[in-house]
Design a protein around this motif. Structure first.
Motif, PDB file in Angstrom:
ATOM      1  N   SER A  98       0.813  -1.227   0.000  1.00  0.00           N
ATOM      2  CA  SER A  98       0.000   0.000   0.000  1.00  0.00           C
ATOM      3  C   SER A  98       0.840   1.268   0.000  1.00  0.00           C
ATOM      4  O   SER A  98       0.297   2.363  -0.100  1.00  0.00           O
ATOM      5  N   ALA A  99       2.161   1.119   0.112  1.00  0.00           N
ATOM      6  CA  ALA A  99       3.033   2.293   0.138  1.00  0.00           C
ATOM      7  C   ALA A  99       4.419   1.921  -0.382  1.00  0.00           C
ATOM      8  O   ALA A  99       4.843   0.775  -0.276  1.00  0.00           O
ATOM      9  N   LEU A 100       5.095   2.940  -0.926  1.00  0.00           N
ATOM     10  CA  LEU A 100       6.451   2.756  -1.425  1.00  0.00           C
ATOM     11  C   LEU A 100       7.364   3.848  -0.891  1.00  0.00           C
ATOM     12  O   LEU A 100       6.961   5.011  -0.800  1.00  0.00           O
ATOM     13  N   PHE A 101       8.587   3.463  -0.579  1.00  0.00           N
ATOM     14  CA  PHE A 101       9.654   4.413  -0.286  1.00  0.00           C
ATOM     15  C   PHE A 101      10.698   4.185  -1.362  1.00  0.00           C
ATOM     16  O   PHE A 101      11.247   3.096  -1.497  1.00  0.00           O
ATOM     17  N   VAL A 102      10.950   5.233  -2.167  1.00  0.00           N
ATOM     18  CA  VAL A 102      11.837   5.139  -3.320  1.00  0.00           C
ATOM     19  C   VAL A 102      13.084   5.974  -3.027  1.00  0.00           C
ATOM     20  O   VAL A 102      12.969   7.158  -2.702  1.00  0.00           O
ATOM     21  N   LEU A 103      14.269   5.374  -3.169  1.00  0.00           N
ATOM     22  CA  LEU A 103      15.479   5.974  -2.639  1.00  0.00           C
ATOM     23  C   LEU A 103      16.257   6.920  -3.542  1.00  0.00           C
ATOM     24  O   LEU A 103      17.378   7.281  -3.209  1.00  0.00           O
ATOM     25  N   ASN A 104      15.702   7.329  -4.663  1.00  0.00           N
ATOM     26  CA  ASN A 104      16.305   8.457  -5.387  1.00  0.00           C
ATOM     27  C   ASN A 104      15.292   9.086  -6.340  1.00  0.00           C
ATOM     28  O   ASN A 104      14.255   8.491  -6.656  1.00  0.00           O
ATOM     29  N   ASP A 105      15.606  10.287  -6.779  1.00  0.00           N
ATOM     30  CA  ASP A 105      14.681  11.062  -7.613  1.00  0.00           C
ATOM     31  C   ASP A 105      14.351  10.386  -8.940  1.00  0.00           C
ATOM     32  O   ASP A 105      13.185  10.346  -9.340  1.00  0.00           O
ATOM     33  N   LEU A 106      15.360   9.879  -9.645  1.00  0.00           N
ATOM     34  CA  LEU A 106      15.098   9.260 -10.939  1.00  0.00           C
ATOM     35  C   LEU A 106      14.163   8.063 -10.795  1.00  0.00           C
ATOM     36  O   LEU A 106      13.217   7.908 -11.571  1.00  0.00           O
ATOM     37  N   MET A 107      14.411   7.229  -9.805  1.00  0.00           N
ATOM     38  CA  MET A 107      13.531   6.073  -9.598  1.00  0.00           C
ATOM     39  C   MET A 107      12.134   6.515  -9.179  1.00  0.00           C
ATOM     40  O   MET A 107      11.148   5.871  -9.534  1.00  0.00           O
ATOM     41  N   THR A 108      12.038   7.621  -8.431  1.00  0.00           N
ATOM     42  CA  THR A 108      10.722   8.138  -8.033  1.00  0.00           C
ATOM     43  C   THR A 108       9.929   8.543  -9.268  1.00  0.00           C
ATOM     44  O   THR A 108       8.731   8.248  -9.370  1.00  0.00           O
ATOM     45  N   ILE A 109      10.584   9.204 -10.216  1.00  0.00           N
ATOM     46  CA  ILE A 109       9.912   9.595 -11.468  1.00  0.00           C
ATOM     47  C   ILE A 109       9.423   8.353 -12.203  1.00  0.00           C
ATOM     48  O   ILE A 109       8.285   8.294 -12.668  1.00  0.00           O
ATOM     49  N   GLY A 110      10.272   7.334 -12.295  1.00  0.00           N
ATOM     50  CA  GLY A 110       9.863   6.077 -12.929  1.00  0.00           C
ATOM     51  C   GLY A 110       8.727   5.393 -12.185  1.00  0.00           C
ATOM     52  O   GLY A 110       7.813   4.840 -12.803  1.00  0.00           O
ATOM     53  N   ALA A 111       8.778   5.444 -10.856  1.00  0.00           N
ATOM     54  CA  ALA A 111       7.715   4.832 -10.045  1.00  0.00           C
ATOM     55  C   ALA A 111       6.380   5.519 -10.300  1.00  0.00           C
ATOM     56  O   ALA A 111       5.353   4.852 -10.486  1.00  0.00           O
TER      57      ALA A 111
END
Length: 190
Positions: A98-111
């Protein structure tokens, strides 16, 4: 050493963000909002930044009496495409995350991109916390909650530490700078 470190480098001062606190704060924030199944997308394995953030994440789970599930972790290769692929892989394995923690900006954009491709809504279907606070994080829909470590302060402090090491070869301090949580709508807040 700046940002990352290895215990193999003896007699070396270090300046980092407090990566344990980063993982702990992000996980606690999501846990306080009722999320018990939190996926983590990391960029590089076996480096101090990743290892410490995972330790913080695990400690938060422990304090909430939840066990760590290794299969909630996914390598995203620190890229936009890697972040998207990691979300797809994680949600195929565990559609109850139900939640994600994404450890960098580029991956966050992809997520974000992959979540939208799956016709899921942030934060209604899946809450999201990123790391780094990319330039448009505050204006995308919904605005992205982020953990931030102060890069300018890390750099200035590293320079000061280098000067200290030059003047005193025995100087070996490890300085950890605290992270900040920038709360926006992607985690279900505000």
């Amino acid at each position: 050493m700046v940002n990352r470190y290895t215990d193999l480098a003896k007699n070396t001062p270090k300046v980092t963000g407090d990566n344990f606190q980063t993982g702990y704060d992000a996980a606690c924030h999501l846990l306080k909002h009722g999320h018990k199944k939190i996926g983590m997308i990391y960029g590089v394995s076996n480096v101090s930044t990743t290892d410490e953030r995972i330790k913080g994440y695990k400690e938060a789970l422990k304090q909430y009496n939840l066990s760590f599930n290794e299969s909630y972790m996914e390598l995203g290769h620190a890229t936009v495409a890697g972040g998207a692929a990691a979300v797809k892989s994680l949600l195929n394995r565990h559609n109850d995350i139900s939640a994600l923690f994404v450890l960098n900006d580029l991956m966050t954009i992809g997520a974000i991109s992959q979540i939208k491709e799956l016709f899921l809504k942030i934060p209604d279907d899946i809450a999201l916390i990123g790391f780094g606070d990319f330039a448009s994080a505050s204006i995308v829909d919904p605005p992205i909650t982020n953990i931030v470590q102060p890069p300018a302060t890390i750099g200035k402090t590293a320079f000061d530490v280098l000067l200290s090491k030059i003047h005193n070869p025995n100087y070996n301090k490890h300085i950890e700078l605290p992270p900040s949580l920038i709360v926006r709508k992607s985690c279900g807040c505000v």
